[in-house]
Design a protein around this motif. Sequence first.
Motif, PDB file in Angstrom:
ATOM      1  N   THR A  79     -61.198  37.635 -97.603  1.00 17.88           N
ATOM      2  CA  THR A  79     -61.337  36.604 -96.577  1.00 17.88           C
ATOM      3  C   THR A  79     -61.486  35.272 -97.303  1.00 17.88           C
ATOM      4  OG1 THR A  79     -62.459  38.103 -95.066  1.00 17.88           O
ATOM      5  CG2 THR A  79     -62.781  35.745 -94.689  1.00 17.88           C
ATOM      6  N   THR A  80     -60.687  34.274 -96.907  1.00 20.50           N
ATOM      7  CA  THR A  80     -60.783  32.963 -97.545  1.00 20.50           C
ATOM      8  C   THR A  80     -61.806  32.101 -96.814  1.00 20.50           C
ATOM      9  OG1 THR A  80     -58.518  33.082 -98.341  1.00 20.50           O
ATOM     10  CG2 THR A  80     -59.518  30.904 -98.243  1.00 20.50           C
ATOM     11  N   VAL A  81     -62.746  31.579 -97.596  1.00 22.54           N
ATOM     12  CA  VAL A  81     -63.806  30.717 -97.071  1.00 22.54           C
ATOM     13  C   VAL A  81     -63.551  29.313 -97.613  1.00 22.54           C
ATOM     14  CG1 VAL A  81     -66.306  30.364 -96.933  1.00 22.54           C
ATOM     15  CG2 VAL A  81     -65.368  32.694 -97.092  1.00 22.54           C
ATOM     16  N   ALA A  82     -63.691  28.271 -96.765  1.00 19.70           N
ATOM     17  CA  ALA A  82     -63.218  26.928 -97.126  1.00 19.70           C
ATOM     18  C   ALA A  82     -64.079  26.211 -98.171  1.00 19.70           C
ATOM     19  CB  ALA A  82     -63.123  26.060 -95.880  1.00 19.70           C
ATOM     20  N   PHE A  83     -65.386  26.300 -98.076  1.00 19.07           N
ATOM     21  CA  PHE A  83     -66.302  25.517 -98.913  1.00 19.07           C
ATOM     22  C   PHE A  83     -65.930  24.028 -98.883  1.00 19.07           C
ATOM     23  CE2 PHE A  83     -66.512  29.863-100.465  1.00 19.07           C
ATOM     24  CZ  PHE A  83     -67.860  30.079-100.432  1.00 19.07           C
ATOM     25  N   PRO A  84     -66.183  23.397 -97.742  1.00 18.61           N
ATOM     26  CA  PRO A  84     -65.815  21.988 -97.535  1.00 18.61           C
ATOM     27  C   PRO A  84     -66.707  21.033 -98.322  1.00 18.61           C
ATOM     28  CG  PRO A  84     -67.086  22.785 -95.678  1.00 18.61           C
ATOM     29  CD  PRO A  84     -66.820  23.986 -96.560  1.00 18.61           C
ATOM     30  N   PRO A  85     -66.324  19.754 -98.375  1.00 18.04           N
ATOM     31  CA  PRO A  85     -67.171  18.765 -99.043  1.00 18.04           C
ATOM     32  C   PRO A  85     -68.594  18.757 -98.471  1.00 18.04           C
ATOM     33  CG  PRO A  85     -65.029  17.825 -98.532  1.00 18.04           C
ATOM     34  CD  PRO A  85     -65.073  19.170 -97.867  1.00 18.04           C
ATOM     35  N   THR A  86     -69.587  18.643 -99.365  1.00 21.16           N
ATOM     36  CA  THR A  86     -70.989  18.550 -98.921  1.00 21.16           C
ATOM     37  C   THR A  86     -71.522  17.130 -99.040  1.00 21.16           C
ATOM     38  OG1 THR A  86     -71.801  19.142-101.139  1.00 21.16           O
ATOM     39  CG2 THR A  86     -71.477  20.947 -99.568  1.00 21.16           C
ATOM     40  N   GLY A  87     -70.729  16.212 -99.573  1.00 21.71           N
ATOM     41  CA  GLY A  87     -71.124  14.810 -99.662  1.00 21.71           C
ATOM     42  C   GLY A  87     -71.571  14.386-101.049  1.00 21.71           C
ATOM     43  N   ALA A  88     -72.115  15.325-101.808  1.00 21.78           N
ATOM     44  CA  ALA A  88     -72.581  15.027-103.166  1.00 21.78           C
ATOM     45  C   ALA A  88     -72.763  16.346-103.899  1.00 21.78           C
ATOM     46  CB  ALA A  88     -73.904  14.266-103.128  1.00 21.78           C
ATOM     47  N   TRP A  89     -72.715  16.296-105.221  1.00 23.76           N
ATOM     48  CA  TRP A  89     -72.947  17.525-105.995  1.00 23.76           C
ATOM     49  C   TRP A  89     -74.401  17.980-105.904  1.00 23.76           C
ATOM     50  CZ3 TRP A  89     -68.883  20.238-106.994  1.00 23.76           C
ATOM     51  CH2 TRP A  89     -67.652  19.632-107.288  1.00 23.76           C
ATOM     52  N   THR A  90     -75.297  17.086-105.487  1.00 21.80           N
ATOM     53  CA  THR A  90     -76.706  17.449-105.320  1.00 21.80           C
ATOM     54  C   THR A  90     -77.032  17.861-103.888  1.00 21.80           C
ATOM     55  OG1 THR A  90     -77.144  15.099-105.034  1.00 21.80           O
ATOM     56  CG2 THR A  90     -77.626  16.046-107.204  1.00 21.80           C
ATOM     57  N   THR A  91     -76.031  17.893-103.021  1.00 23.17           N
ATOM     58  CA  THR A  91     -76.245  18.332-101.640  1.00 23.17           C
ATOM     59  C   THR A  91     -75.685  19.738-101.494  1.00 23.17           C
ATOM     60  OG1 THR A  91     -76.100  16.072-100.827  1.00 23.17           O
ATOM     61  CG2 THR A  91     -75.780  17.817 -99.211  1.00 23.17           C
ATOM     62  N   GLN A  93     -75.170  23.323 -99.403  1.00 19.62           N
ATOM     63  CA  GLN A  93     -75.041  23.881 -98.056  1.00 19.62           C
ATOM     64  C   GLN A  93     -74.698  25.361 -98.169  1.00 19.62           C
ATOM     65  OE1 GLN A  93     -72.167  21.458 -95.950  1.00 19.62           O
ATOM     66  NE2 GLN A  93     -73.501  19.663 -95.960  1.00 19.62           N
ATOM     67  N   THR A  94     -74.631  26.027 -97.007  1.00 17.60           N
ATOM     68  CA  THR A  94     -74.282  27.447 -97.024  1.00 17.60           C
ATOM     69  C   THR A  94     -73.016  27.700 -96.220  1.00 17.60           C
ATOM     70  OG1 THR A  94     -75.695  27.901 -95.125  1.00 17.60           O
ATOM     71  CG2 THR A  94     -76.674  28.216 -97.306  1.00 17.60           C
ATOM     72  N   ALA A  95     -72.323  28.760 -96.602  1.00 15.09           N
ATOM     73  CA  ALA A  95     -71.135  29.238 -95.891  1.00 15.09           C
ATOM     74  C   ALA A  95     -71.215  30.753 -95.864  1.00 15.09           C
ATOM     75  CB  ALA A  95     -69.863  28.781 -96.598  1.00 15.09           C
ATOM     76  N   ALA A  96     -70.942  31.332 -94.706  1.00 15.97           N
ATOM     77  CA  ALA A  96     -71.110  32.776 -94.535  1.00 15.97           C
ATOM     78  C   ALA A  96     -69.776  33.473 -94.332  1.00 15.97           C
ATOM     79  CB  ALA A  96     -72.036  33.069 -93.364  1.00 15.97           C
ATOM     80  N   VAL A  97     -69.737  34.719 -94.753  1.00 22.51           N
ATOM     81  CA  VAL A  97     -68.574  35.574 -94.524  1.00 22.51           C
ATOM     82  C   VAL A  97     -69.106  36.975 -94.234  1.00 22.51           C
ATOM     83  CG1 VAL A  97     -68.290  36.069 -96.992  1.00 22.51           C
ATOM     84  CG2 VAL A  97     -66.344  36.338 -95.455  1.00 22.51           C
ATOM     85  N   THR A  98     -68.436  37.686 -93.345  1.00 24.73           N
ATOM     86  CA  THR A  98     -68.832  39.060 -93.044  1.00 24.73           C
ATOM     87  C   THR A  98     -67.848  40.006 -93.694  1.00 24.73           C
ATOM     88  OG1 THR A  98     -69.793  38.375 -90.952  1.00 24.73           O
ATOM     89  CG2 THR A  98     -69.328  40.713 -91.200  1.00 24.73           C
ATOM     90  N   LEU A  99     -68.372  40.930 -94.497  1.00 25.58           N
ATOM     91  CA  LEU A  99     -67.516  41.879 -95.209  1.00 25.58           C
ATOM     92  C   LEU A  99     -68.091  43.282 -95.089  1.00 25.58           C
ATOM     93  CD1 LEU A  99     -66.794  40.018 -98.575  1.00 25.58           C
ATOM     94  CD2 LEU A  99     -65.159  40.468 -96.743  1.00 25.58           C
ATOM     95  N   PRO A 100     -67.215  44.290 -95.159  1.00 28.58           N
ATOM     96  CA  PRO A 100     -67.709  45.667 -95.150  1.00 28.58           C
ATOM     97  C   PRO A 100     -68.274  46.044 -96.518  1.00 28.58           C
ATOM     98  CG  PRO A 100     -65.324  45.669 -95.357  1.00 28.58           C
ATOM     99  CD  PRO A 100     -65.750  44.225 -95.207  1.00 28.58           C
ATOM    100  N   LEU A 101     -69.473  46.577 -96.516  1.00 25.73           N
ATOM    101  CA  LEU A 101     -70.092  47.042 -97.755  1.00 25.73           C
ATOM    102  C   LEU A 101     -70.349  48.545 -97.666  1.00 25.73           C
ATOM    103  CD1 LEU A 101     -72.770  44.241 -98.418  1.00 25.73           C
ATOM    104  CD2 LEU A 101     -70.392  44.349 -99.241  1.00 25.73           C
ATOM    105  N   VAL A 102     -70.411  49.158 -98.824  1.00 26.90           N
ATOM    106  CA  VAL A 102     -70.816  50.559 -98.882  1.00 26.90           C
ATOM    107  C   VAL A 102     -72.314  50.608 -99.139  1.00 26.90           C
ATOM    108  CG1 VAL A 102     -68.548  51.285 -99.729  1.00 26.90           C
ATOM    109  CG2 VAL A 102     -70.361  50.732-101.378  1.00 26.90           C
ATOM    110  N   ALA A 103     -72.925  51.733 -98.887  1.00 24.28           N
ATOM    111  CA  ALA A 103     -74.327  51.914 -99.241  1.00 24.28           C
ATOM    112  C   ALA A 103     -74.440  51.945-100.758  1.00 24.28           C
ATOM    113  CB  ALA A 103     -74.866  53.193 -98.628  1.00 24.28           C
TER     114      ALA A 103
END
Length: 137
Positions: A79-91, A93-103
């Motif tokens: 799944t491609t997640v964008a990771f957009p500009p956060t305004g500064a390298w010191t700012t 943020q979070t981005a979430a993705v849902t993926l299937p995991l095994v136990a």
Amino acid sequence: VPASDYESESATIAQGVVESNWAGFSGTGFVNYDNVVGSSVEYTVTAAQAGAHVLTFRFANGTTVSRPLAVNANGGAATTVAFPPTGAWTTWQTAAVTLPLVAGANKVRAVSTTAEGGPNADKLSIAFSGPADTERP
Ligand code: GCU
């Protein structure tokens, strides 16, 4: 089930370096992805149960364009997640993705898809170690 954090600086890095020159990261630093297609960070994530899990990346992008990453678990579909500009390298943020995991142990890989490489990657968190929709408190 408590949250678990996986620091990028402790993950398996291919074409990237651990740095700490921008404030606000957790742990001891972050990964600066090389500015090439295909630079990657692979986290080993433990899930208590198999199923869809929400994975949250903490990142910074001090540029004006997105730094997309293709994210997959255990070599599965990405799944491609964008990771957009956060305004500064010191700012950060979070981005979430849902993926299937095994136990048990899972290899979650986040690979840059553009020549700019990825964002600065602080950590990956799994909110609940059980399935996304059945273990929320
Ligand atoms: C700058 C910045 C880095 C960042 C890089 C980039 O060099 O200091 O932290 O990773 O830009 O564009 O990827």
